[in-house]
Write an enzyme that holds these catalytic residues in place. Structure first.
Site, PDB file in Angstrom:
ATOM      1  N   HIS A 118      -2.354 -20.842  16.014  1.00 37.29           N
ATOM      2  CA  HIS A 118      -2.588 -19.578  15.942  1.00 37.29           C
ATOM      3  C   HIS A 118      -1.911 -18.659  17.165  1.00 37.29           C
ATOM      4  O   HIS A 118      -2.161 -17.637  17.541  1.00 37.29           O
ATOM      5  CB  HIS A 118      -4.354 -19.378  16.261  1.00 37.29           C
ATOM      6  N   CYS A 126       7.597  -6.375  21.043  1.00 37.43           N
ATOM      7  CA  CYS A 126       7.473  -5.035  20.722  1.00 37.43           C
ATOM      8  C   CYS A 126       7.576  -4.735  19.426  1.00 37.43           C
ATOM      9  O   CYS A 126       8.730  -5.103  18.626  1.00 37.43           O
ATOM     10  CB  CYS A 126       8.406  -4.108  21.504  1.00 37.43           C
ATOM     11  N   ALA A 218     -19.791 -30.806  19.447  1.00 40.35           N
ATOM     12  CA  ALA A 218     -20.919 -30.201  20.240  1.00 40.35           C
ATOM     13  C   ALA A 218     -22.150 -30.403  19.056  1.00 40.35           C
ATOM     14  O   ALA A 218     -23.194 -30.677  19.208  1.00 40.35           O
ATOM     15  CB  ALA A 218     -20.911 -29.144  20.782  1.00 40.35           C
TER      16      ALA A 218
END
EC number: 2.3.1.286
Length: 253
Positions: A118, A126, A218
């Site tokens: 990512h 720019c 988790a």
């Protein structure tokens, strides 16, 4: 859990080419908020406004104001899980780290081959004149609450090299990640819910190619059935234990 840690260590100790795949969960332990889940950022912000390419082009200020609100988090420090992964690389076990994160904490912990699916915040472009900048050139302005502005053409459309919603993943990086998944003999997922595609396909590619599969997260994921070892816990606590067990196993040879 100790039995699963031992099993994970046995796989890694025997590995000749291990790959680690990380998501937001590993950086959450460094204080960087996750995007999904009960306390995720998308419960507070509209991703279409602050994290999509169409939203950025419509209102770059909204993106940068969102980033400024998180600026303390953007300068977080690596945690023990990042250092444990870097240690596995130094030991010659891990050959690549594939990450969905944009925080560069793996590099700061010492990992050398990091594939950033990512993108990251280290470079900015720019969109009007295509001038390229290092993030360091704008840190002082950013800390004052000023949004980046192109030094060459004056445009406010200065975008970090992160993948926003509506943008494709960097194709070369994705290709390298797929090749790593195809050729590794062990694939370890750390801190990812495995719901963002196409990145979430990588474990399935590795499994199909015959890799031993480990996940440390988790909470359970929908992909858990494909893993040989599943550890529910904090990466910062689990990974250092795995590394110590790998060292013990190697010392017995």
């Amino acid at each position: 859990m100790e039995d699963e840690i031992r099993k994970a260590a046995e796989i890694l100790a025997k590995s000749k080419h291990a790959v680690v795949f990380t998501g937001a969960g590993i950086s959450a332990e460094s204080g960087i908020p996750t995007f999904r889940g009960e306390d995720g950022l998308w419960r507070k912000y509209d991703p279409e406004e602050v994290a999509s390419i169409s939203g950025f082009k419509r209102n770059p200020r909204a993106f940068w104001e969102f980033s400024m609100e998180m600026k303390d988090k953007l300068f977080a420090e690596p945690n023990p899980a990042h250092y444990a992964i870097a240690e596995l690389e130094r030991m010659g076990i891990v050959k690549a780290v594939i990450t969905q994160n944009i925080d560069m904490l793996h590099q700061r912990a010492g990992s050398r081959r990091v594939l950033e699916l990512h993108g990251s915040m280290d470079k900015l472009d720019c969109l009007d004149c295509h001038e390229t900048y290092d993030w360091s050139e704008f840190v002082e302005d950013f800390n004052k609450g000023e949004i980046p502005r192109c030094r060459k053409c004056g445009s406010y459309y200065v975008k970090p090299r992160v993948v926003l919603f509506g943008e494709p993943l960097p194709q070369r990086t994705l290709f390298e990640a797929i090749e790593e998944a195809k050729h590794c003999d062990a694939f370890m997922v750390v801190g990812s819910s495995l719901v963002v595609y196409p990145a979430a396909e990588l474990p399935y590619i590795a499994k199909k190619a015959g890799a031993k599969m480990i996940i440390v997260n988790a909470e359970p994921t929908m992909a858990d059935p494909i893993f040989d070892v599943k550890i529910i816990g904090k990466a910062g606590e689990v990974l250092p234990k795995i590394v110590e067990e790998v060292k013990r196993l190697r010392s017995e040879k």
